[in-house]
Motif scaffolding. Sequence first.
Motif, PDB file in Angstrom:
ATOM      1  N   PRO A 138       0.813  -1.221   0.000  1.00  0.00           N
ATOM      2  CA  PRO A 138       0.000   0.000   0.000  1.00  0.00           C
ATOM      3  C   PRO A 138       0.845   1.269   0.000  1.00  0.00           C
ATOM      4  O   PRO A 138       0.433   2.293  -0.548  1.00  0.00           O
ATOM      5  N   GLU A 139       2.035   1.217   0.589  1.00  0.00           N
ATOM      6  CA  GLU A 139       2.909   2.384   0.614  1.00  0.00           C
ATOM      7  C   GLU A 139       3.398   2.728  -0.788  1.00  0.00           C
ATOM      8  O   GLU A 139       3.444   3.901  -1.179  1.00  0.00           O
ATOM      9  N   VAL A 140       3.760   1.723  -1.566  1.00  0.00           N
ATOM     10  CA  VAL A 140       4.210   1.946  -2.941  1.00  0.00           C
ATOM     11  C   VAL A 140       3.083   2.545  -3.777  1.00  0.00           C
ATOM     12  O   VAL A 140       3.261   3.555  -4.473  1.00  0.00           O
ATOM     13  N   LEU A 141       1.914   1.927  -3.703  1.00  0.00           N
ATOM     14  CA  LEU A 141       0.782   2.402  -4.491  1.00  0.00           C
ATOM     15  C   LEU A 141       0.319   3.773  -4.016  1.00  0.00           C
ATOM     16  O   LEU A 141      -0.104   4.610  -4.823  1.00  0.00           O
ATOM     17  N   GLY A 142       0.419   4.015  -2.704  1.00  0.00           N
ATOM     18  CA  GLY A 142       0.031   5.324  -2.174  1.00  0.00           C
ATOM     19  C   GLY A 142       0.933   6.434  -2.678  1.00  0.00           C
ATOM     20  O   GLY A 142       0.451   7.524  -3.042  1.00  0.00           O
ATOM     21  N   LEU A 143       2.231   6.198  -2.728  1.00  0.00           N
ATOM     22  CA  LEU A 143       3.164   7.207  -3.240  1.00  0.00           C
ATOM     23  C   LEU A 143       2.944   7.442  -4.728  1.00  0.00           C
ATOM     24  O   LEU A 143       2.987   8.592  -5.202  1.00  0.00           O
ATOM     25  N   ALA A 144       2.735   6.355  -5.477  1.00  0.00           N
ATOM     26  CA  ALA A 144       2.470   6.500  -6.912  1.00  0.00           C
ATOM     27  C   ALA A 144       1.184   7.288  -7.147  1.00  0.00           C
ATOM     28  O   ALA A 144       1.115   8.147  -8.034  1.00  0.00           O
ATOM     29  N   LEU A 145       0.173   7.012  -6.320  1.00  0.00           N
ATOM     30  CA  LEU A 145      -1.106   7.709  -6.465  1.00  0.00           C
ATOM     31  C   LEU A 145      -0.997   9.163  -6.033  1.00  0.00           C
ATOM     32  O   LEU A 145      -1.573  10.062  -6.656  1.00  0.00           O
TER      33      LEU A 145
END
Length: 253
Positions: A138-145
Motif C-alpha cells: 500500500p505504501e508503494v501504491l500510495g506514493l504513486a497515487l
Amino acid sequence: MTRLLRHGLNEARRALWLARRYWLESLLGLGFLLSLFGGLVFAVLKASGQSLDSGRADGLIAGFALWLFASGAAHSGTKEIVEETRQRTLEQLNLAPLSLGSLLGVRLVLGQAAGLLMLVLCLVLVGLLTHGRVQASPEVLGLALLGCPALAGLGYALAGFSLLVKRGELLMVAAYPVVIALVSLPAYPVSELAALPYALAAAAARQAALGTAMAPAIWGWVALNGVAYLGLGLLVWRRCLRQARQLGVLGHL
C-alpha cells in the motif's frame, strides 16, 4: 459536481465500449506493455551481467514498472488531443457542456486509474520474479497515487503544446526520454532533484518497494510537488489553448 460525475461515468462507458469494440487492439496493447517491461528487464540484466536472484537489480526493475505507469499518465493528454484531431472532432468538443480542459481532466483521471491497475499487475509480476523481495505494498501504491497530480500537470502541459504543433505524435516521442529521466533520478532522500515533477514520488516508491519505511515528511513533499505541477500544467494548457484559438489552429491536420 453531479454533472462532472455524470461526464466521468459517460467517459468510462465510452472507454469500455471502445476497448470491447476494438478488443484485438486492446489485447495487443496490453501484450506490448508487458513485453516491453519484460524486454527492458532482460536487457538490463544481460548488459550488467547480473542475475535476477542476486537482488541488485530489484530497485531498477521496480523503476521500470513505475516508468510504464508515469509514461502512460503523462502522455495520455497528448494522445487524446492527437486522436480527437485525427477524427476531426476536437472543435466539436468545444461545444460540449463540459469545457475542453475539464473533459481532458476526466480522461486523464480515467487513464491514470487504468495505469494504476497496470502498475499493480507489473509489481505483482515483479514480486513473483524476485521471490517477494519487491512488493506491491500500500505504501508503494500510495506514493504513486499521491504523485498523480504532477503527472496530470505534465499531461496538461504536453496536451497544450500538442494543440500548437501539427504532429503531436512527435511531441510524445520527444517526451519519452524526459519521463524516463524523471522516474530514474535519485531524488530520495529529499534533494534538489525532488523539485522536479514526480521525481521524488518515483524514487520514494522504488525505495518503498524494497521495504524502506517512509518518513511522514516524504508524503508531504510528494503532495506539495503534485499540487504545484498540476497548477503549472493547467496554466500552460490554458495559455496554449488561448493561443491555438487565436491562431486558428485548433484541431488542424
